[in-house]
Write a protein that holds these residues in place. Structure first.
Motif, PDB file in Angstrom:
ATOM      1  N   MET A  31      63.225   7.317  -0.229  1.00 15.14           N
ATOM      2  CA  MET A  31      62.810   6.653   1.011  1.00 15.14           C
ATOM      3  C   MET A  31      61.664   5.682   0.721  1.00 15.14           C
ATOM      4  SD  MET A  31      61.449   8.299   4.566  1.00 15.14           S
ATOM      5  CE  MET A  31      59.845   8.635   3.878  1.00 15.14           C
ATOM      6  N   GLU A  59      65.171   4.350   5.511  1.00 17.85           N
ATOM      7  CA  GLU A  59      65.928   5.502   5.029  1.00 17.85           C
ATOM      8  C   GLU A  59      67.420   5.259   5.258  1.00 17.85           C
ATOM      9  OE1 GLU A  59      64.954   8.539   8.174  1.00 17.85           O
ATOM     10  OE2 GLU A  59      62.910   8.226   7.411  1.00 17.85           O
ATOM     11  N   HIS A  60      68.184   5.321   4.208  1.00 20.75           N
ATOM     12  CA  HIS A  60      69.636   5.103   4.270  1.00 20.75           C
ATOM     13  C   HIS A  60      69.965   3.888   5.110  1.00 20.75           C
ATOM     14  CE1 HIS A  60      69.900   8.789   2.138  1.00 20.75           C
ATOM     15  NE2 HIS A  60      69.363   9.473   3.128  1.00 20.75           N
ATOM     16  N   ASN A  61      70.553   4.183   6.278  1.00 12.45           N
ATOM     17  CA  ASN A  61      71.000   3.057   7.094  1.00 12.45           C
ATOM     18  C   ASN A  61      70.148   2.874   8.341  1.00 12.45           C
ATOM     19  OD1 ASN A  61      71.754   5.397   8.221  1.00 12.45           O
ATOM     20  ND2 ASN A  61      73.788   4.717   8.860  1.00 12.45           N
ATOM     21  N   LYS A  62      68.922   3.333   8.281  1.00  7.14           N
ATOM     22  CA  LYS A  62      68.071   3.077   9.440  1.00  7.14           C
ATOM     23  C   LYS A  62      66.635   2.730   9.060  1.00  7.14           C
ATOM     24  CE  LYS A  62      66.627   7.717  10.566  1.00  7.14           C
ATOM     25  NZ  LYS A  62      66.838   8.922  11.332  1.00  7.14           N
ATOM     26  N   LYS A  65      69.120   0.958  13.637  1.00  8.16           N
ATOM     27  CA  LYS A  65      70.170   1.179  12.624  1.00  8.16           C
ATOM     28  C   LYS A  65      70.426  -0.125  11.885  1.00  8.16           C
ATOM     29  CE  LYS A  65      72.550   4.612  15.358  1.00  8.16           C
ATOM     30  NZ  LYS A  65      73.370   4.487  16.548  1.00  8.16           N
TER      31      LYS A  65
END
Lengths: 138, 109
Positions: free
Chosen positions: A1, A70-73, A136
């Motif tokens: 992250m 973080e990832h897709n957000k 998102k």
């Protein structure tokens, strides 16, 4: 992250520094121009509100802006020690459909934030306002 | 933000460049009031190079629109970038402003 912290004082001139930081982070994180635009706008609207209405003294206060990828957000936390203010309790401005003569613009900034972000959470903790925005991204 | 002013037909064209936000909306406000003072009647705000606007910027455009309409003048916008168009749509401003795709179209307004 990935995580970034920005701290500014409660002074409108600090918005320039804030904007530069956000653009730098947008580049580093490869955010699309659209996401970067919305991120700039949401943060400016919230922080402007805090600077204009959050404090009833003339003292220097620090506003913290934390960004997490973080990832897709994208998660944004804006933390201030001003008076309690929960933007979620602010109603949608009535004037959105009104003709020109009756239009005023109060509340439009918060309305943008609600529209451009996917989720907003507010928490009052130890005399601090903690506003969390989630966007998102693909 | 940079404001470049020029004259075309009966219009004053203001080309805005950069960001119109809480830190600098006063510059545009001052310019609009100055044009009112000079009895200019028709204004085109060309946003081709305007990358960013916040509610503080919209407030000034709304002020300009109201004041010029009150004088039976024109206050029109053109060349909005996609992100700014979206802000105009969300705020409902698309329906109260006359917005054109190009400066040429705006000049025919």
């Amino acid at each position: 992250m990935n995580k970034k912290d920005i701290s500014i004082e409660n002074n409108i001139s600090e918005l320039n520094k804030l904007q530069l930081e956000i653009n730098k982070i947008s580049k580093e994180w490869n955010l699309s121009p659209k996401i970067s635009f919305n991120l700039n706008l949401a943060i400016e609207e919230i922080v402007t509100n805090i600077i204009f209405y959050g404090f009833d003294d003339d003292l220097k206060h620090i506003i913290n802006i934390k960004l997490f990828l973080e990832h897709n957000k994208l998660k944004i936390q804006i933390i201030d020690e001003g008076m309690e203010f929960n933007p979620l309790e602010k109603e949608t401005p009535e004037h959105i459909d009104k003709p020109l003569e009756e239009r005023d613009i109060g509340g439009l900034g918060i309305y943008f934030v609600k529209n451009l972000m996917d989720r907003i959470e507010f928490k009052r903790d130890k005399n601090k306002n903690i506003l969390t925005l989630i966007k998102k991204i693909n | 933000m940079e404001i470049i002013e020029k004259k075309a037909d009966s219009f004053v064209i203001l080309n805005l460049k950069g960001r119109l936000d809480t830190t600098n909306y006063g510059e545009l406000e001052k310019k609009i009031l100055e044009l009112l003072e000079k009895k200019e009647n028709n204004i085109i705000i060309d946003c081709e190079k305007l990358d960013y606007i916040s509610s503080s910027g919209l407030r000034i455009l709304l002020m300009g629109l109201k004041k010029f309409k009150a004088n039976k003048g024109k206050f029109v916008l053109c060349n909005l970038q996609e992100n700014i168009k979206e802000i105009f749509e969300i705020s409902g401003f698309s329906s109260i402003f006359d917005i054109y795709e190009s400066q040429n179209e705006a000049l025919k307004a």
